[in-house]
Design an enzyme around this catalytic site. Structure first.
Site, PDB file in Angstrom:
ATOM      1  N   GLY A 148      43.019  33.909  45.326  1.00  0.00           N
ATOM      2  CA  GLY A 148      42.480  35.080  46.008  1.00  0.00           C
ATOM      3  C   GLY A 148      43.148  35.258  47.366  1.00  0.00           C
ATOM      4  O   GLY A 148      43.459  36.383  47.780  1.00  0.00           O
ATOM      5  N   CYS A 201      30.705  22.442  63.360  1.00  0.00           N
ATOM      6  CA  CYS A 201      30.970  21.058  62.966  1.00  0.00           C
ATOM      7  C   CYS A 201      31.318  20.992  61.493  1.00  0.00           C
ATOM      8  O   CYS A 201      32.245  20.303  61.082  1.00  0.00           O
ATOM      9  CB  CYS A 201      29.747  20.202  63.225  1.00  0.00           C
ATOM     10  SG  CYS A 201      29.463  20.012  64.973  1.00  0.00           S
ATOM     11  N   ASN A 203      31.160  36.647  51.851  1.00  0.00           N
ATOM     12  CA  ASN A 203      30.956  35.338  51.247  1.00  0.00           C
ATOM     13  C   ASN A 203      29.911  34.482  51.965  1.00  0.00           C
ATOM     14  O   ASN A 203      29.384  33.545  51.386  1.00  0.00           O
ATOM     15  CB  ASN A 203      32.272  34.569  51.205  1.00  0.00           C
ATOM     16  CG  ASN A 203      33.029  34.630  52.511  1.00  0.00           C
ATOM     17  OD1 ASN A 203      33.295  35.713  53.040  1.00  0.00           O
ATOM     18  ND2 ASN A 203      33.353  33.487  53.068  1.00  0.00           N
ATOM     19  N   SER A 244      39.522  36.201  42.616  1.00  0.00           N
ATOM     20  CA  SER A 244      39.856  34.778  42.491  1.00  0.00           C
ATOM     21  C   SER A 244      38.993  34.162  41.395  1.00  0.00           C
ATOM     22  O   SER A 244      37.762  34.210  41.461  1.00  0.00           O
ATOM     23  CB  SER A 244      39.615  34.077  43.820  1.00  0.00           C
ATOM     24  OG  SER A 244      40.008  32.726  43.743  1.00  0.00           O
ATOM     25  N   ALA A 245      39.649  33.562  40.399  1.00  0.00           N
ATOM     26  CA  ALA A 245      38.948  33.141  39.175  1.00  0.00           C
ATOM     27  C   ALA A 245      37.841  32.122  39.417  1.00  0.00           C
ATOM     28  O   ALA A 245      36.792  32.173  38.772  1.00  0.00           O
ATOM     29  CB  ALA A 245      39.961  32.570  38.169  1.00  0.00           C
ATOM     30  N   THR A 290      57.005  31.233  37.400  1.00  0.00           N
ATOM     31  CA  THR A 290      56.651  31.019  36.001  1.00  0.00           C
ATOM     32  C   THR A 290      55.148  31.225  35.863  1.00  0.00           C
ATOM     33  O   THR A 290      54.367  30.666  36.625  1.00  0.00           O
ATOM     34  CB  THR A 290      57.038  29.581  35.583  1.00  0.00           C
ATOM     35  OG1 THR A 290      58.449  29.439  35.761  1.00  0.00           O
ATOM     36  CG2 THR A 290      56.661  29.312  34.141  1.00  0.00           C
ATOM     37  N   GLN A 331      34.198  37.827  46.057  1.00  0.00           N
ATOM     38  CA  GLN A 331      32.812  37.403  45.829  1.00  0.00           C
ATOM     39  C   GLN A 331      32.048  38.359  44.907  1.00  0.00           C
ATOM     40  O   GLN A 331      30.883  38.110  44.590  1.00  0.00           O
ATOM     41  CB  GLN A 331      32.060  37.292  47.164  1.00  0.00           C
ATOM     42  CG  GLN A 331      32.520  36.150  48.054  1.00  0.00           C
ATOM     43  CD  GLN A 331      32.080  34.780  47.541  1.00  0.00           C
ATOM     44  OE1 GLN A 331      31.228  34.661  46.652  1.00  0.00           O
ATOM     45  NE2 GLN A 331      32.693  33.728  48.080  1.00  0.00           N
TER      46      GLN A 331
END
Ligand SMILES: Cc1ncc(COP(=O)(O)O)c(C=O)c1O
Ligand SMILES: Cc1ncc(COP(=O)(O)O)c(C=O)c1O
Lengths: 142, 392, 392, 142
Positions: C71, C325, C151, C199-200, C237, C179
């Site tokens: 993604g 953090c 997200n 994005s898969a 490829t 998302q």
């Protein structure tokens, strides 16, 4: 990538070879571009009695040569001249876009052979304006 | 009979590689950057272990290994990253005429953006002369990119020598080693490279994952910006399974390197001598020494490569060609042209590349089916007419 | 008990997806671009079929789908590709303050290269105002990039409205829909977008493979130069197995969309109401309407997010936080700051994102273990002292 | 990412809480940065009899608070002042690089409490020059 028809004409090409004493020979393409088609015909009474080819080139070049020779046999000269690359392609159930030029080459080879015939017969001084190449080599790389 | 002779294009994935990957395609699906829970830490640890294995395999340090989405991405990153990072220092790049398109087209792109690129010629065997590299260097030169081994004709370049030249001129040196892993010893120290590209599927690993080695201290721009993965240098959620597979594959490939080379060279040499012997008007492209142990490349006069491939395919043999038709482009292979072949001969080329699962039977079979194929196409070829006649 | 509540980070891969991939990880290892032999054609056909499935899933045409390595790569490609291609037209990009880093850091990179970027503010729920988009347009504007759904806090943006604005000004419009798949209806026509990223691994597919949709007629520069794959636009490829997995995953996700939304919203709403009820000094971040069906995000005053994650992990619960953090960065989440949270409150955030395998038991368990964790951390917190005292 | 020692001190922190009538209280850090440490001590005859803490912060902040209080109990004031962040880190078997600042904060919290004690006792007018913050917030984002 190729249709079954193309594969058939590639693997069992019709009319491969030379015709001894052909009265119409046309050769188009060049080795630099990777395709040369040479077509031999025997024309009697304005009718294409026989046609054979020799081709240096890819699968599509061989299949279109085979199909084109098959399509012109039995036709009159004028009918053969009317054969377009599109008709050859359709008869082969299509060609991939990057192979369309092979069908153009086949059309040109037929024309070139008939021009040769006409010249030999003194039937016409009109030179078919064929570059001897399908023009593909000059196309822009997109 | 099915015979796969295109291992320079891609390789089958080893069972051990798949087995190593499977946990990360099933239960261990955590995000490798999520360190605050177990399933994430498991993934993160797998990536770290993989990085360690890759580093050891090429003589690098663990923090010099960056995973990418392909060998092509690694090449793009190395070249554009260096070019953009050094643009205040200069705008000149040195490469060769026989690089893979991943390098060549990237350089051409940079040319459109104000960079100047020298594409060094090669000799008739595809070899770059180190002197040519040195002579091409100007005070604007910021990067040298020369492949370790050529994917078409197998030429192995004198990388260590070029590395010394690059170092003495303090110029960044990248090598595309995509074809090298499992076929020659790859050690970044010995080669003297600053960056090196790999691609897993060329050595029995998965497709879609590569590596860029970047020597500590070398600063290049990022290519893929985003999250903090790969220590802030290559964003994207880690392809954990792919990375694990790459590591397992490189481990196997380097552990068994000597044995592999012996085995592959044997098959390659059987192919080369068999074909040269059985088929007239045929030449071997590429060198006989300093040649990838798995690569053989021939030109058969008077015939065209795509037709050869199609007839081979009908016999179950998978191979490739540098013919323009076969590649869908207009010109035959730039590599074959660079070694001086005329177009018409380059069109009639055939690459046979053996692999880990090649057998003597496979070679026998190719030596049996190939000669009649060439024969048959020549019988159809108007270019061969004259030759036959002259002969008879 | 192990409970995975971080589906916005990544998702487990479905068995059907793995099953679809396995042939391409084993026997069908051909190179998807090797069309002159069977094993290559099988791979090529798999990629073509996958492209068709993806196109159908998002209402696009098959030749508008380009597979990428993630993604993030899709976002980088869309934004840099458009910026470089249109640089003669202008240098202004409009985006928002709450984009994923894949977009933000790419825009920041472009700023270093002479582009100007407007980062639009959002309201307290993370919503972009279409009017703000329109007002930000100048005659130099070449690209608008606004995410479909956030997200971190789940805000779903009014993409179709923004799409109309972009179209009326003839400005390219990209959306990061990473998302969105499986959570809202995604249709490129209805949304009026020119480019869209996927994005898969966010919808139960494999990691390391994504998609950029590029509307026919839209011309952007390549990001990854090299071979002719993806119709000359994205070299490498093909990751055949990954692409097949992505397609299977998007097929399942879109087939069952309504059902999915219902199920996920139910768990999300149970979490939201349960937590707001049980834990004082707690707020829900993000909207209640127009919210991703799988996302819940809270701030707990007086405590810090990483500590929450660690204690949750000890109980087997996987979650994430926008705390500085937890992210290893210095500032808390840019999204939480953009919706107006003060730093100290943003530090105490927790994202729980449900998925396909979430159960009522999981939710019960989180509602059971979370309150004492917050309690315990507050008891240790010097900030809570005063609050307790004031209360008593 | 954390050592077992850190995890132990995080999950079972020692000395959490306040000391009623503490004669040394130090607070460092700030909520904006995401870490506040408050240390309470009971110092008698120059010896730290007891120490407790309250901390708002990440796992490392809690673990270093726990370890630091444990390390100073029983020590003289001067010994406690000699406690470095490195010593705290070592006692915890190390911290990830991005968490080193937590140990600095712990050192500063001890110093701050002891300064408070000295002020209360009139032992010193020397103000410990502590920013009230480990300085991390000002660090450059690399
Ligand atoms: C020498 C060389 N470089 C780069 C590449 C690109 O690798 P990939 O296709 O995995 O991106 C290849 C193979 O395709 C190659 O042979
Ligand atoms: C909104 C958004 N955009 C882009 C990405 C990047 O996706 P990937 O990590 O798969 O490259 C993510 C997730 O990480 C995301 O949530």
């Amino acid at each position: 990538m190729y249709s079954e028809k193309v594969m058939d004409h590639f693997s069992n090409p019709r009319n491969v070879g030379e015709i001894e004493n052909a009265n119409a020979i046309g050769e188009v393409g060049n080795a630099k571009c990777g395709d040369i088609m040479k077509i031999y015909m025997n024309i009697e009474d304005n009718i294409i009695k026989d046609a054979k080819f020799k081709t240096f080139g890819c699968g599509a070049a061989i299949a279109t040569s085979s199909m084109a020779t098959e399509m012109v046999i039995g036709k009159t000269v004028d009918e053969a001249l009317a054969l377009t690359n599109k008709a050859v392609m359709e008869a082969l159930d299509g060609l991939p876009p990057e192979k369309v030029h092979c069908s153009v080459l086949a059309e040109e080879a037929i024309h070139s052979a008939i021009s040769d015939y006409k010249r030999r017969m003194g039937l016409s001084d009109e030179e078919k304006n064929c570059s001897g190449c399908c023009g593909r080599c000059k196309e822009e790389n997109e | 009979m099915d015979v796969y002779m295109d291992n320079n294009a891609t390789t089958y994935m080893k069972k051990e590689v798949l087995d190593a990957m499977l946990p990360y395609l099933t239960q261990q699906y955590g995000n490798g950057s999520s360190k605050f829970y177990k399933i994430g830490r498991v993934a993160g640890a797998a990536v770290r272990d993989a990085r360690d294995v890759v580093a050891k395999a090429i003589g690098a340090k663990i923090n010099e290994i960056y995973f990418t989405g392909s060998g092509t991405e690694a090449d793009n990153w190395a070249i554009k990253g260096a070019a953009f990072a050094k643009k205040d220092k200069g705008n000149h790049i040195i490469t060769t005429q026989i690089e893979h398109h991943a390098v060549l087209h990237t350089c051409e792109y940079l040319e459109k953006h104000g960079y100047e690129v020298t594409y060094l010629p090669v000799d008739e065997y595809g070899m770059v002369k180190p002197d040519d590299v040195e002579n091409a260097i100007t005070d604007k030169t910021i990067l040298i990119s020369i492949m370790t081994a050529n994917n078409e004709i197998g030429t192995i370049q004198p990388i260590a020598q070029i590395g010394k030249i690059a170092k003495s001129h303090k110029i960044l040196f990248h090598t595309d080693a995509v074809q090298a892993i499992g076929h020659i010893r790859v050690n970044v120290e010995e080669m003297g490279v600053d960056m090196l590209s790999l691609s897993a599927h060329k050595f029995h690993g998965p497709k879609g994952v590569g590596v860029l080695y970047i020597k500590n201290g070398v600063k290049i721009d990022n290519l893929i910006h985003g999250g903090g993965q790969e220590r802030g240098k290559r964003a994207s959620t880690e392809n954990v399974a792919g990375i694990v597979g790459l590591a397992k594959a490189i481990e196997i490939a380097t552990e068994n390197l000597d044995e592999n080379i012996k085995k592959l060279s044997y098959f390659r040499d059987r192919l080369i001598s068999g074909i040269l012997e059985k088929i007239p008007y045929c030449r071997l492209n590429g060198p006989t020494e300093n040649r990838l142990c798995n690569n053989a490349n021939f030109s058969f006069r008077y015939v065209e490569g795509e037709s050869i491939l199609m007839l081979l395919d009908m016999k179950g043999v998978a191979a490739s060609s540098g013919s323009a038709c076969a590649s869908g482009s207009l010109d035959p292979s730039h590599v074959l042209l660079a070694i001086g072949l005329p177009h018409e001969i380059a069109h009639g080329s055939l690459r046979l590349s053996v692999g880990d699962n090649t057998t003597d039977k496979d070679v026998d079979y190719v030596l049996e089916v190939l000669p009649p194929i060439i024969e048959r196409l020549r019988a159809m070829s108007p270019l061969y007419e004259g030759v036959e006649r002259r002969e008879n």
